[in-house]
Design a protein around this motif. Sequence first.
Motif, PDB file in Angstrom:
ATOM      1  N   MET B  87       0.842  -1.201   0.000  1.00  0.00           N
ATOM      2  CA  MET B  87       0.000   0.000   0.000  1.00  0.00           C
ATOM      3  C   MET B  87       0.878   1.253   0.000  1.00  0.00           C
ATOM      4  O   MET B  87       0.577   2.241  -0.661  1.00  0.00           O
ATOM      5  N   TYR B  91       1.004   4.158  -2.681  1.00  0.00           N
ATOM      6  CA  TYR B  91       0.859   5.561  -2.311  1.00  0.00           C
ATOM      7  C   TYR B  91       1.960   6.398  -2.973  1.00  0.00           C
ATOM      8  O   TYR B  91       1.698   7.422  -3.592  1.00  0.00           O
ATOM      9  N   TYR B 110      -5.211   4.560  -1.788  1.00  0.00           N
ATOM     10  CA  TYR B 110      -3.905   4.567  -1.119  1.00  0.00           C
ATOM     11  C   TYR B 110      -3.819   5.696  -0.091  1.00  0.00           C
ATOM     12  O   TYR B 110      -3.297   5.529   1.001  1.00  0.00           O
TER      13      TYR B 110
END
Lengths: 418, 251
Positions: B87, B91, B110
């Motif tokens: 994740m 991001y 994200y």
Amino acid sequence: MIEERIIEKLNILADAAKYDVSCSSSGSKRKNENKGLGNASNGICHTYTEDGRCVSLLKILLTNHCIFDCAYCVSRSSNDIKRAAFTVQEVVDITINFYRRNYIEGLFLSSGIFKDADFTMERLVRVAKKLRTEHKFNGYIHLKSIPGASDELMREAGLYADRLSVNLEIPTEAGLKLLAPEKNRKDMIQPMGFLKNEIILRKEEKALFKKAPIFAPAGQSTQMIVGATPETDVQVLQTANHFYKNFNLKRVYYSGYVPVLSDKRLPALHTSVPMVRENRLYQADWLMRFYGFKVNEIVNDTNPHLDLDIDPKLSWSLRNLEVFPIDINKADLQLILRVPGIGLQSAHKIVSARQFGKLNWDQLKKIGVALNRAKYFITCNSSRFERRDLTATNIKQFILSQSHSKFLKNATTQLNLF
Amino acid sequence: MTTLVYDGTFEGLLTCVFEIYERKLLHVKIQKGEWLSKALFEEVIQVITDEKRAGRVLQGLQEKLSAGGMQRLYAAHLAGMDDEDIMLIGYIRYVFDSKKNVEEDYGNKYVLRLAEIIRMVRREKHRMEAFIRFQKLQDGIFYAAIEPDFNVLPLVGKHFKNRYADQKWIIYDMRRNYGLYYDLHHIEYITLDFATSRPDNVISSYTEDEGLYQNLWKNYFKSVNIPARKNTKLHMRHVPKRYWKFLTEKI
Ligand code: SF4
């Protein structure tokens, strides 16, 4: 032996102080600049009682000896209970040692009135002074101002304490007369007025001279007992509003009356504590302070009591259905804050996030909106929305049938609701 | 699908990002530590942490994120949650692929996930600041053992240093086996050797009055309870059971 005696004293004097519900240790920014002990920041709850209340301060009475006989108070002079009194040094030692072990944020010291107001207040001030000057203690100190104490002592108290409070106890003057005939509402309000002015004055002074001492940086608070006398919620909330506005109070606490004494002027023993009502009052208080609601929008002569089965925001919305539905992607923050199921945080997130693109149900849900309540009041970037022309009663029923017993059963005072 | 294996450091993670862009990888898995699987046909890259490459990614991020945003990303990685690296990579890619600062774009999965991770980390940090219980040893040091869900010890040092400036203290993470020691001037990282003495027993010797104050505190905790208002569910929500073993009032 000494150990046993001090434990016994602590039990008695903590027990007698616990009905004062305020526990907050926030609002002060006292820093640890003297390489001393402690600081006061945003107020940490170090533990929680088994009834779920925050324990942040060592909350005790200096003594539960009292010359007064207020009907609602366990320490009243006519009550046959064990009495005890701490010495100034004992309170200082326990505070410092609890603080060093990270049990507490500081001290909340109150007292029964022994001899007279000044005599009592002088001792409370002495504890605070000792902590600040001899122990370089920068933790949080909340002192109870004893009604009728001299301005001189109040001023000194403000120099050492972070917060001062006078409890109104009973929301109306008539109620106070009935239950605490020796007390005089003027004596309670007088120190509040004095402190309010002093706090303003000291702030101005501080702005001019950096070195000027800080004075009661966390301001004043008060407490009202609800359910001991027959006041309506309009009366309670209007009193609260009056004190927020005119005395710059930081907090008003509402304490559901716990029947501990039998007295024909009071609700019978075994009457249950009005916890739901207390919770609704806190929610209403929240709405006034953070959500931009006016007191008469929440309660008024047509609706003198808060609904017990639904929260005051939902209750307002159902009375004002013509305001809704609002478009979540366009409406002002002020209006979004009024939607049931949307809290402060989600409202701000919505306003930030929608700059990047229109929000749909899924995104709202992820942001933290309680859709099962909000969906009746908003539209968003979706063709799905509540099309039925529902009445307030319908909506209330739908929401209640979906929400678990949470709204009907015991609720709490430490709330993070909406 | 390519699996990137890295050493678990923040620089390592940033080096992974560098690799992803350089090799134009689309679908990746991220794994900390060593590559153990022997399965065939899996594409695996062992990423060697490279300060220069990490530095370039970092610089790029700094241009796109606020200082606070950088800190949040760092704290989220430091927390050491399982399976969240992917994740974080997502991001970082989203940050690089967007023209403007997307820190508040909570409509993006994200961004929202990072906010959730940070919320969990903060909560754990606050819990530690609240639930740590020091015990005073004979040499005057105040000692506390903890077992936080996430790696938050580095985040709490400042709070305790500001607060207890005039006392020596040790806070020890039993699960991750390292601690902070404050000597009245600085904070140091330490590891204690528990081979010879049991952890809860480092503490062979309390000060004389330690017992008295623990006793007083337990009594205080009992006294402030109002039985008429009992609400066990709420109590448990605020003070989850897994923290009890270090709470003086609960032992
Ligand atoms: S003066 Fe205060 S302590 Fe004394 S009986 Fe009244 S409320 Fe209780």
